[in-house]
Design an enzyme around this catalytic site. Sequence first.
Site, PDB file in Angstrom:
ATOM      1  CE  LYS A  22     -17.458 -31.471 -32.625  1.00  0.00           C
ATOM      2  NZ  LYS A  22     -16.004 -31.484 -32.800  1.00  0.00           N
ATOM      3  CG  ASN A  23     -15.750 -27.471 -33.233  1.00  0.00           C
ATOM      4  OD1 ASN A  23     -15.616 -28.610 -32.790  1.00  0.00           O
ATOM      5  ND2 ASN A  23     -15.822 -27.205 -34.525  1.00  0.00           N
ATOM      6  NE  ARG A  94      -6.216 -30.558 -35.910  1.00  0.00           N
ATOM      7  CZ  ARG A  94      -4.926 -30.455 -36.147  1.00  0.00           C
ATOM      8  NH1 ARG A  94      -4.179 -31.531 -36.159  1.00  0.00           N
ATOM      9  NH2 ARG A  94      -4.364 -29.288 -36.360  1.00  0.00           N
ATOM     10  CB  CYS A 118     -12.492 -36.084 -38.408  1.00  0.00           C
ATOM     11  SG  CYS A 118     -14.069 -36.050 -37.567  1.00  0.00           S
ATOM     12  NE  ARG A 123      -8.362 -31.682 -38.727  1.00  0.00           N
ATOM     13  CZ  ARG A 123      -9.480 -31.781 -38.041  1.00  0.00           C
ATOM     14  NH1 ARG A 123     -10.025 -32.931 -37.833  1.00  0.00           N
ATOM     15  NH2 ARG A 123     -10.059 -30.721 -37.533  1.00  0.00           N
ATOM     16  CG  ASP A 308     -16.725 -28.400 -39.243  1.00  0.00           C
ATOM     17  OD1 ASP A 308     -15.899 -29.049 -39.903  1.00  0.00           O
ATOM     18  OD2 ASP A 308     -16.495 -27.991 -38.081  1.00  0.00           O
ATOM     19  CB  ILE A 330     -10.947 -26.082 -44.815  1.00  0.00           C
ATOM     20  CG1 ILE A 330     -11.751 -24.810 -45.096  1.00  0.00           C
ATOM     21  CG2 ILE A 330     -10.291 -26.027 -43.435  1.00  0.00           C
ATOM     22  CD1 ILE A 330     -10.994 -23.518 -45.001  1.00  0.00           C
ATOM     23  NE  ARG A 400     -15.213 -37.149 -32.491  1.00  0.00           N
ATOM     24  CZ  ARG A 400     -14.458 -36.612 -33.438  1.00  0.00           C
ATOM     25  NH1 ARG A 400     -14.248 -37.249 -34.555  1.00  0.00           N
ATOM     26  NH2 ARG A 400     -13.906 -35.429 -33.271  1.00  0.00           N
TER      27      ARG A 400
HETATM   28  C1  UD1 Z   1     -11.407 -26.590 -36.179  1.00  0.00           C
HETATM   29  C2  UD1 Z   1     -12.687 -27.306 -35.844  1.00  0.00           C
HETATM   30  C3  UD1 Z   1     -13.126 -28.197 -37.000  1.00  0.00           C
HETATM   31  C4  UD1 Z   1     -13.205 -27.390 -38.279  1.00  0.00           C
HETATM   32  C5  UD1 Z   1     -11.924 -26.616 -38.525  1.00  0.00           C
HETATM   33  C6  UD1 Z   1     -12.003 -25.672 -39.713  1.00  0.00           C
HETATM   34  C7  UD1 Z   1     -12.497 -27.556 -33.427  1.00  0.00           C
HETATM   35  C8  UD1 Z   1     -12.360 -28.482 -32.277  1.00  0.00           C
HETATM   36  N1  UD1 Z   1     -12.480 -28.113 -34.646  1.00  0.00           N
HETATM   37  O1  UD1 Z   1     -10.412 -27.590 -36.364  1.00  0.00           O
HETATM   38  O2  UD1 Z   1     -14.406 -28.763 -36.698  1.00  0.00           O
HETATM   39  O3  UD1 Z   1     -13.437 -28.247 -39.377  1.00  0.00           O
HETATM   40  O4  UD1 Z   1     -11.592 -25.825 -37.364  1.00  0.00           O
HETATM   41  O5  UD1 Z   1     -13.049 -24.782 -39.572  1.00  0.00           O
HETATM   42  O6  UD1 Z   1     -12.677 -26.372 -33.263  1.00  0.00           O
HETATM   43  N2  UD1 Z   1      -3.365 -26.628 -40.437  1.00  0.00           N
HETATM   44  C9  UD1 Z   1      -2.017 -26.697 -40.700  1.00  0.00           C
HETATM   45  N3  UD1 Z   1      -1.144 -26.540 -39.647  1.00  0.00           N
HETATM   46  C10 UD1 Z   1      -1.574 -26.309 -38.377  1.00  0.00           C
HETATM   47  C11 UD1 Z   1      -2.967 -26.245 -38.121  1.00  0.00           C
HETATM   48  C12 UD1 Z   1      -3.840 -26.413 -39.185  1.00  0.00           C
HETATM   49  O7  UD1 Z   1      -1.598 -26.900 -41.834  1.00  0.00           O
HETATM   50  O8  UD1 Z   1      -0.733 -26.177 -37.469  1.00  0.00           O
HETATM   51  C13 UD1 Z   1      -4.325 -26.839 -41.559  1.00  0.00           C
HETATM   52  C14 UD1 Z   1      -5.170 -28.095 -41.353  1.00  0.00           C
HETATM   53  O9  UD1 Z   1      -4.502 -29.241 -41.812  1.00  0.00           O
HETATM   54  C15 UD1 Z   1      -6.388 -27.774 -42.183  1.00  0.00           C
HETATM   55  C16 UD1 Z   1      -6.537 -26.254 -42.015  1.00  0.00           C
HETATM   56  O10 UD1 Z   1      -5.269 -25.790 -41.561  1.00  0.00           O
HETATM   57  O11 UD1 Z   1      -6.165 -28.061 -43.535  1.00  0.00           O
HETATM   58  C17 UD1 Z   1      -7.620 -25.857 -41.019  1.00  0.00           C
HETATM   59  O12 UD1 Z   1      -7.292 -26.329 -39.747  1.00  0.00           O
HETATM   60  P1  UD1 Z   1      -7.713 -25.574 -38.412  1.00  0.00           P
HETATM   61  O13 UD1 Z   1      -8.395 -24.281 -38.720  1.00  0.00           O
HETATM   62  O14 UD1 Z   1      -6.521 -25.544 -37.516  1.00  0.00           O
HETATM   63  O15 UD1 Z   1      -8.780 -26.588 -37.839  1.00  0.00           O
HETATM   64  P2  UD1 Z   1      -8.857 -27.207 -36.388  1.00  0.00           P
HETATM   65  O16 UD1 Z   1      -8.600 -26.167 -35.369  1.00  0.00           O
HETATM   66  O17 UD1 Z   1      -8.107 -28.475 -36.348  1.00  0.00           O
END
Ligand code: UD1
Length: 422
Positions: A22-23, A94, A118, A123, A308, A330, A400
Amino acid sequence: MDSILVKGNGPLNGQIPIAGAKNACLTLMPATLLSEEPLTLTNAPRLSDIKTMTELLQSLGAEVSGLQDGQVQAMSSHNIDNHVADYEIVRKMRASNLVLGPMLARLGQAVVSLPGGCAIGARPMDLHIHGLEALGAEIELKDGYLHAKAPRGLKGAVIELSFASVGATENIMMAATLAKGTTQIKNAAREPEIIDLADCLKKMGAHIEGAGTPVITIEGVDRLHGATHPVVTDRIELGTYMLAPAICGGEVELLGGRLDLVGAFVEKLNEAGVDVIETKAGLKVKRQGDRVKAVDVTTEPFPGFPTDLQAQMMALMCTAEGTSVLEEKIFENRFMHAPELIRMGAKIDVQGGHATVTGVDHLKGAPVMATDLRASVSLILAGLAAEGETLINRVYHLDRGYEKVVRKFSGVGAQIERIKGG
Ligand code: UD1
């Protein structure tokens, strides 16, 4: 609303095919916006999140032929006539924010609503924004939307992420493929989905080195062309189903499973007393004794233990011999499954980012509420290990991220059914 009824189960035996990730698919699909020529993805999973991304791309003017037999998703973005990603679509997921980098690179402008997704933490998108600003974009937040423009085009830069964010790495990497000059992303995320995206972009003509390491270098090109790319195996679906024989006993083979996708997770399973063997078709999983042993788990960016799979691992630890500590590093609010598991007789004490789980002999079936995607499936796993019946409500979360979830569990002997709601 539909619900899922699970009955306490004996050992599970058989095979489960693992779908495309999915991701990975959710980041490969926006990559189509980078080119006028069609991008064809094979092995795309059939999930509601993929439908949401399809809707979003279509709203921007892309042609998406959708999922057919053989699981192909063909997309063409020759005619992008809208650069606004609307709140009504983005709020559902997201990952919608992944259209920002490609649109900006291709059209020089993008307006993207801040996402939903979620409810597992704040985030924010600051890392995406800083990265794209470093490439020369001007970005401001107005009425809940990010308004981004790059009137003179994007320009390569050195970007050091303060945290190895998956989404920020993907957005910056996609934008940089069409920027002038060289971009270096330091402290880049190393998840298999990043490697898969880089592989696809390279097929489209991008110059990228270092995907899968902490430093990714992208040499911008003038244009990208069409390509066909198979979506990598879903390591989270894989890990989830690997837990089914760990929690119920029996022996299950995960078709398409690969050790390199789930290394840290397999180490923990082995420590808990679960054997994982590579086979020609994938991975075979078998629990050694009647009960697993408690193990401590800390979630980390790849190659560490994935956040995850934390909820699903907690379900296993609820039935383990001994006490384990699960640390979530995370997301700050990712123990919402704990109160539901406690309703099933689990002994869990959550303090901040730590959950202390003391295994019990038997969980007990109960009506429970799914709170997010991975939490939902942890309740199915717990229900399979419980005495009596567990009714899981709000299963739209599952749709989802888990394709044919009832069919896959029942295919190895689980007593599970979907009950249609009003
Ligand atoms: C992706 C995955 C999700 C997984 C996550 C961590 C997809 C569609 N989703 O989510 O399933 O749980 O990676 O492995 O691929 N953060 C910030 N600022 C930012 C971006 C992120 O502070 O601009 C923080 C987030 O709040 C969170 C952490 O970084 O605490 C990890 O986020 P991130 O690695 O960006 O996850 P996603 O890409 O949203």
